[in-house]
Design an enzyme around this catalytic site. Structure first.
Site, PDB file in Angstrom:
ATOM      1  N   HIS A  89       0.845  -1.187   0.000  1.00 48.45           N
ATOM      2  CA  HIS A  89       0.000   0.000   0.000  1.00 48.45           C
ATOM      3  C   HIS A  89       0.889   1.249   0.000  1.00 48.45           C
ATOM      4  O   HIS A  89       1.803   1.364   0.818  1.00 48.45           O
ATOM      5  CB  HIS A  89      -0.870   0.038   1.263  1.00 48.45           C
ATOM      6  N   ASN A 125      11.159  -6.968   8.577  1.00 45.60           N
ATOM      7  CA  ASN A 125      12.133  -6.810   9.639  1.00 45.60           C
ATOM      8  C   ASN A 125      11.916  -5.473  10.324  1.00 45.60           C
ATOM      9  O   ASN A 125      10.957  -4.761  10.030  1.00 45.60           O
ATOM     10  CB  ASN A 125      13.571  -6.941   9.104  1.00 45.60           C
TER      11      ASN A 125
END
Length: 261
Positions: A89, A125
């Site tokens: 997005h 991460n």
């Protein structure tokens, strides 16, 4: 409801940044996407966020092509199939979801049109988590004023981005958040680098085992240069442009505490 980005939302005129390259302007509820038809990806997205009225609604929506433009000008599902790419997005699902519940839900669902997506490496991460939370952190900082943000996000559409399934995978993304405080218009710029996670040399997307996302706070003037966009008053509003900050430096971010606002 396709009112698009509102330039006066912050109480000061902040025009929609425009790229030098050709684009298609697509308005959605409370946000606008400027789509580069040659690259089939957004060159600019712009969203208005009213933090005081944000709603926490269940995730709804399925990715779909925008019927207002040709399918071959969009990066559709075939690019994301059977690989390590996420549909990232650009305007986050929750950002335009404020105010009346029905309008908020409609705005959230509109973020699932493919012009609002860009391919991002699927590895998750700390650096990517930081990137996803940048707007929340800036919004929390702006809470002492009117809790409103205008946020601009897109991939850097570089000529040397690696080819993959008929498109070129962007290696960097940029974001600029703008708000008002007691001194006037303020803005902060950021860059996400996924170069170490993208390798298309074998014709398939690969994530090197030691690769990582890298997140920087960068001068807005630099972002305008690498993205090829005109950002108007946002350069002068840059929080890095202060006597106690070396504005020419890109600051590597490891946590929200590293940000200068």
């Amino acid at each position: 409801m396709t009112d698009g980005y509102e330039a006066e939302f912050l109480g000061a005129a902040v025009a929609l940044p425009e790229p030098a390259r050709e684009f298609r302007a697509l308005e959605y509820p409370r946000f606008t996407v400027l789509l580069d038809p040659a690259r089939r990806l957004a060159s600019v997205t712009a969203v208005n966020i009213d933090g005081a009225q944000l709603r926490d609604l269940a995730r709804e929506g399925e990715w779909r092509l925008d019927p207002r433009i040709d399918a071959d000008e969009q990066t559709g599902p075939e690019v994301y199939a059977r690989n390590d790419l996420d549909r990232g997005h650009l305007v986050r699902r929750r950002d335009p979801g404020w105010g009346d519940a029905g309008e908020a839900r409609e705005a959230m669902e509109a973020t699932f049109f493919y012009p609002n997506a860009a391919p991002q490496a699927a590895g998750f991460n700390q650096s990517k988590e930081l990137w996803l939370g940048l707007e929340d952190h800036v919004l929390a900082y702006a809470e002492t004023t009117d809790q409103r943000l205008s946020v601009f996000t897109a991939p850097v559409l570089a000529d040397d981005d690696p080819p993959y399934r008929g498109i070129r995978i962007p290696l960097r993304f940029w974001k600029i958040a703008a708000w008002q405080d007691a001194t006037g218009l303020r803005a902060a710029g950021f860059v996400l680098d996924q170069t170490e996670l993208v390798d298309t040399s074998e014709g398939l997307l690969a994530a090197p085992p030691l690769g990582a996302f890298r997140t920087f706070q960068a001068p807005i003037a630099d972002i305008a240069g690498i993205a090829g966009i005109e950002v108007g008053p946002l350069v002068d509003a840059d929080v890095l442009d202060r006597a106690d900050v070396r504005a020419s430096e890109w600051r590597a971010l490891h946590s929200a505490r590293d940000m200068i606002l």
